[in-house]
Design an enzyme around this catalytic site. Structure first.
Site, mmCIF file in Angstrom:
data_model
loop_
_atom_site.group_PDB
_atom_site.id
_atom_site.type_symbol
_atom_site.label_atom_id
_atom_site.label_comp_id
_atom_site.label_asym_id
_atom_site.label_seq_id
_atom_site.Cartn_x
_atom_site.Cartn_y
_atom_site.Cartn_z
ATOM 1 N N GLU A 8 -10.244 -11.216 15.016
ATOM 2 C CA GLU A 8 -10.947 -11.244 13.730
ATOM 3 C C GLU A 8 -11.090 -12.688 13.229
ATOM 4 O O GLU A 8 -12.168 -13.116 12.822
ATOM 5 C CB GLU A 8 -10.207 -10.378 12.707
ATOM 6 C CG GLU A 8 -10.289 -8.886 13.060
ATOM 7 C CD GLU A 8 -9.618 -7.973 12.050
ATOM 8 O OE1 GLU A 8 -8.804 -8.464 11.245
ATOM 9 O OE2 GLU A 8 -9.915 -6.759 12.077
ATOM 10 N N HIS A 14 -33.470 8.617 12.543
ATOM 11 C CA HIS A 14 -34.203 7.587 13.281
ATOM 12 C C HIS A 14 -34.938 6.661 12.306
ATOM 13 O O HIS A 14 -35.504 7.151 11.331
ATOM 14 C CB HIS A 14 -35.207 8.264 14.204
ATOM 15 C CG HIS A 14 -35.936 7.296 15.078
ATOM 16 N ND1 HIS A 14 -35.323 6.613 16.112
ATOM 17 C CD2 HIS A 14 -37.227 6.895 15.056
ATOM 18 C CE1 HIS A 14 -36.221 5.837 16.691
ATOM 19 N NE2 HIS A 14 -37.374 5.975 16.074
ATOM 20 N N CYS A 34 -6.045 -7.141 4.962
ATOM 21 C CA CYS A 34 -7.351 -6.446 5.073
ATOM 22 C C CYS A 34 -8.387 -6.915 4.059
ATOM 23 O O CYS A 34 -9.530 -7.208 4.429
ATOM 24 C CB CYS A 34 -7.191 -4.951 4.864
ATOM 25 S SG CYS A 34 -5.634 -4.254 5.369
ATOM 26 N N TYR A 42 -3.653 -2.900 -9.085
ATOM 27 C CA TYR A 42 -2.524 -2.153 -8.512
ATOM 28 C C TYR A 42 -1.369 -2.090 -9.531
ATOM 29 O O TYR A 42 -0.729 -1.062 -9.695
ATOM 30 C CB TYR A 42 -2.027 -2.838 -7.228
ATOM 31 C CG TYR A 42 -2.662 -2.305 -5.971
ATOM 32 C CD1 TYR A 42 -4.022 -2.438 -5.748
ATOM 33 C CD2 TYR A 42 -1.907 -1.659 -5.007
ATOM 34 C CE1 TYR A 42 -4.616 -1.952 -4.594
ATOM 35 C CE2 TYR A 42 -2.499 -1.160 -3.844
ATOM 36 C CZ TYR A 42 -3.839 -1.317 -3.642
ATOM 37 O OH TYR A 42 -4.417 -0.826 -2.506
ATOM 38 N N GLU A 86 -27.672 6.886 15.672
ATOM 39 C CA GLU A 86 -28.322 8.029 16.338
ATOM 40 C C GLU A 86 -27.935 8.106 17.820
ATOM 41 O O GLU A 86 -27.999 9.167 18.432
ATOM 42 C CB GLU A 86 -29.835 7.996 16.167
ATOM 43 C CG GLU A 86 -30.541 6.885 16.915
ATOM 44 C CD GLU A 86 -32.063 6.914 16.695
ATOM 45 O OE1 GLU A 86 -32.667 7.981 16.822
ATOM 46 O OE2 GLU A 86 -32.637 5.849 16.379
ATOM 47 N N TYR A 139 -5.660 -7.855 17.057
ATOM 48 C CA TYR A 139 -6.527 -7.707 15.887
ATOM 49 C C TYR A 139 -6.783 -9.045 15.199
ATOM 50 O O TYR A 139 -7.908 -9.469 15.004
ATOM 51 C CB TYR A 139 -5.848 -6.810 14.857
ATOM 52 C CG TYR A 139 -5.950 -5.331 15.093
ATOM 53 C CD1 TYR A 139 -6.933 -4.580 14.460
ATOM 54 C CD2 TYR A 139 -5.040 -4.667 15.896
ATOM 55 C CE1 TYR A 139 -7.013 -3.216 14.638
ATOM 56 C CE2 TYR A 139 -5.113 -3.296 16.077
ATOM 57 C CZ TYR A 139 -6.096 -2.580 15.447
ATOM 58 O OH TYR A 139 -6.168 -1.238 15.627
ATOM 59 N N SER A 167 0.818 -1.216 0.000
ATOM 60 C CA SER A 167 0.000 0.000 0.000
ATOM 61 C C SER A 167 0.856 1.272 0.000
ATOM 62 O O SER A 167 0.612 2.199 -0.778
ATOM 63 C CB SER A 167 -0.899 0.006 1.227
ATOM 64 O OG SER A 167 -1.724 -1.132 1.210
ATOM 65 N N GLY A 168 1.852 1.326 0.883
ATOM 66 C CA GLY A 168 2.673 2.529 0.996
ATOM 67 C C GLY A 168 3.562 2.731 -0.218
ATOM 68 O O GLY A 168 3.660 3.839 -0.754
ATOM 69 N N CYS A 189 -1.940 -5.938 2.637
ATOM 70 C CA CYS A 189 -3.360 -5.555 2.673
ATOM 71 C C CYS A 189 -4.162 -6.256 1.579
ATOM 72 O O CYS A 189 -5.208 -6.843 1.841
ATOM 73 C CB CYS A 189 -3.483 -4.042 2.536
ATOM 74 S SG CYS A 189 -5.185 -3.502 2.375
ATOM 75 N N LYS A 238 -9.366 -10.728 4.186
ATOM 76 C CA LYS A 238 -9.949 -10.916 5.533
ATOM 77 C C LYS A 238 -11.366 -10.378 5.585
ATOM 78 O O LYS A 238 -12.289 -11.034 6.069
ATOM 79 C CB LYS A 238 -9.047 -10.219 6.563
ATOM 80 C CG LYS A 238 -9.455 -10.300 8.005
ATOM 81 C CD LYS A 238 -10.424 -9.248 8.463
ATOM 82 C CE LYS A 238 -10.127 -7.841 8.129
ATOM 83 N NZ LYS A 238 -9.055 -7.198 8.854
#
Ligand code: NDP
Length: 452
Positions: A186, A441, A52, A103, A446, A182, A19-20, A47, A55
């Site tokens: 998960e 609502h 991510c 990508y 809310e 995490y 990603s980076g 990721c 997953k």
């Protein structure tokens, strides 16, 4: 020759197309830089390939178990629903291929050259690829991410990590997951929904250490209710394969347990080995992470690092920010430091957790005088479904100036709701601003503007 007219082959050479690295390379190229990236595995990084993205797809797949059960009270008869792991697994892996391809296209469309091989620093501005090709670059960016940490215990080779969980041939009937963070929570949710019996073992009695205590306690309570077993203050002594092909796990403070699969989810370590960083003079921290300044510059002037390899905050959107900021700083004539304060985050457990800003404990320790507002409610859908699961939302306020310094939630769609709420916290809004906002609502969200 680089585009700035210097003698280097490239203006920027990035190692790691996660990603980076992808964001940094693409943005640097859009600023006019001549860029190349080396990626030894697949474009997309953790990721996209083994984190991510796949997953979250498994989380969606797993959640149908509850939806199908809940549907009964909404009048639906669904006879004999069956789950086939291999169908979900293969569909997920196919989509991972698609996204990884996208990508790659992004890099290509921006004129970034991609080398699908290992790269190592071999001189101040020199990179040697495993094929033997040697190139030079004015700037070098290390974006090699991190990998799962596996505790050192006899038989640890019998365990898997989240990397392998996406490729299992079949679902194990019983799994032991090590860790309380995490990935443990998960995957515990995912496997449990698919019918696997899950035992989590953790070295302390604290799950998800950085989240608010009440929210963590609620997850523990609901997870236990769903049938997940927890063993706390347990450290591995060893794992043995039995004659029947099962795994016998022994640990401190508890009886041995026999399972079909052991998964380590005990943190991640930065990928800094084999890159020639020591010879290049790049300083590493205690945990092997690359030490960087606010602009992601390492101890060497022309070498930068972003993402998990720097050990700052191991989250994809943070790596993306850091990569973008690096490219703007170095090639866009716009020095940009990433603000690591007030980063919203979520755990895609069943139900999910989300948080931004200070927890109640942190606020009390740092601010002293705080006000805490809380909504503990059973979502309308759960009531009709007969699902005895309550959501919990908390707003933490600085009593001195009424500013909201933290929001913490557990309940259906908490991460979706949190993304919008985090804007308000980041902007420094007050509890009065929330009170002045009219509710939508009926929603769960809310509750955020109705707490008094
Ligand atoms: P975490 O840091 O979340 O949790 C690691 C867990 O393992 C903790 O409970 C920790 O205990 C325990 N642990 C650490 N070292 C050892 C050890 N040597 N022996 C036994 N237990 C140990 O790491 P994960 O592996 O779950 O995930 C890695 C990172 O990836 C996360 O920190 C997060 O940044 C990122 N991630 C983000 C996700 C998201 O945004 N939804 C999803 C998945 C990962 P203790 O608390 O005592 O240190």
């Amino acid at each position: 020759m680089a585009k700035d007219g210097t003698e280097y082959d490239y203006d920027l050479f990035t190692i790691g197309a996660g990603s980076g690295g992808v964001r940094a390379s693409r943005v640097a190229a859009s600023h006019g830089a001549k860029v190349a990236v080396a990626e030894e595995y697949r474009v997309g990084g953790t990721c996209v390939i083994r984190g991510c993205v796949p997953k979250k797809m498994l989380v969606y797949g797993a959640h149908f178990a509850e939806d199908l059960e809940d549907a009964k009270n909404f009048g639906w008869t669904i006879s004999n629903p069956k789950f086939e792991w291999t169908t979900l697994r293969d569909n997920v892996l196919r989509d991972v291929d698609r996204i990884s391809g996208l990508y790659g296209e992004t890099l290509e469309n921006n004129g970034v050259e991609v080398f699908t091989e290992h790269a190592e620093l071999t001189g101040p501005h020199e990179i040697t690829l495993v094929s033997g090709k040697v190139v030079t670059a004015r700037y070098i960016l290390i974006a090699t991410g991190a990998r799962p940490h596996v505790p050192d215990c006899p038989g640890s080779e019998h365990g898997i990590t989240s990397n392998e969980a996406f490729h299992l041939d079949a679902l194990p009937p019983r799994i032991l997951i090590a860790g309380g963070g995490y990935i443990a929570n998960e995957f515990a949710g995912i496997f449990n929904e698919f019918g696997t019996h899950v035992t989590i073992i953790n070295r302390t009695d604290t799950l998800l250490r950085h989240y608010d205590e009440s929210v963590r306690d609620r997850l523990l309570q609901i997870s236990t209710m769903k049938g997940i077993d927890f063993r706390f203050h347990a450290e591995f002594r060893g794992i043995e394969r039995t004659d029947e092909g099962c795994l016998k796990v022994s640990m401190t403070g508890h009886d041995d347990i026999e399972v079909d699969c052991v998964m380590f989810a005990t943190g991640r370590v930065p990928n800094t080995e084999g890159l020639g960083l020591d010879k290049a003079g790049v300083e590493l921290g205690d945990k092997g992470e690359i030490v960087v300044d606010r602009f992601s510059k390492t101890s060497v002037d022309h070498i930068y690092a972003v993402g998990d390899v720097t050990g700052r905050v191991q989250l994809t959107p943070v790596a993306i920010r850091e990569g973008h900021a690096f490219a703007d700083t170095v090639f866009g004539d716009n020095p940009t430091a990433v603000d690591h304060q007030c980063i919203p985050a979520a755990v895609f457990s069943h139900p999910p957790i989300a948080g931004v800003g200070l927890t109640e404990g942190e606020a009390r320790n740092t601010l002293g005088d705080v006000k805490v507002y809380q909504a503990d409610f059973r979502p309308m859908k759960n009531v009709l479904a007969g699902r005895n699961e309550r959501g919990l939302y908390k707003i933490i306020c600085n009593a001195g100036n009424d500013k909201i310094v933290g929001i913490h939630m557990i309940g259906p769609e908490a991460p979706e709701i949190m993304q919008a709420a985090a804007v308000a916290v980041k902007a420094g809004l007050t509890k009065a601003d929330f009170d002045a906002t009219v509710a939508i609502h009926p929603t769960m969200a809310e509750e955020l503007v109705l707490m008094r």
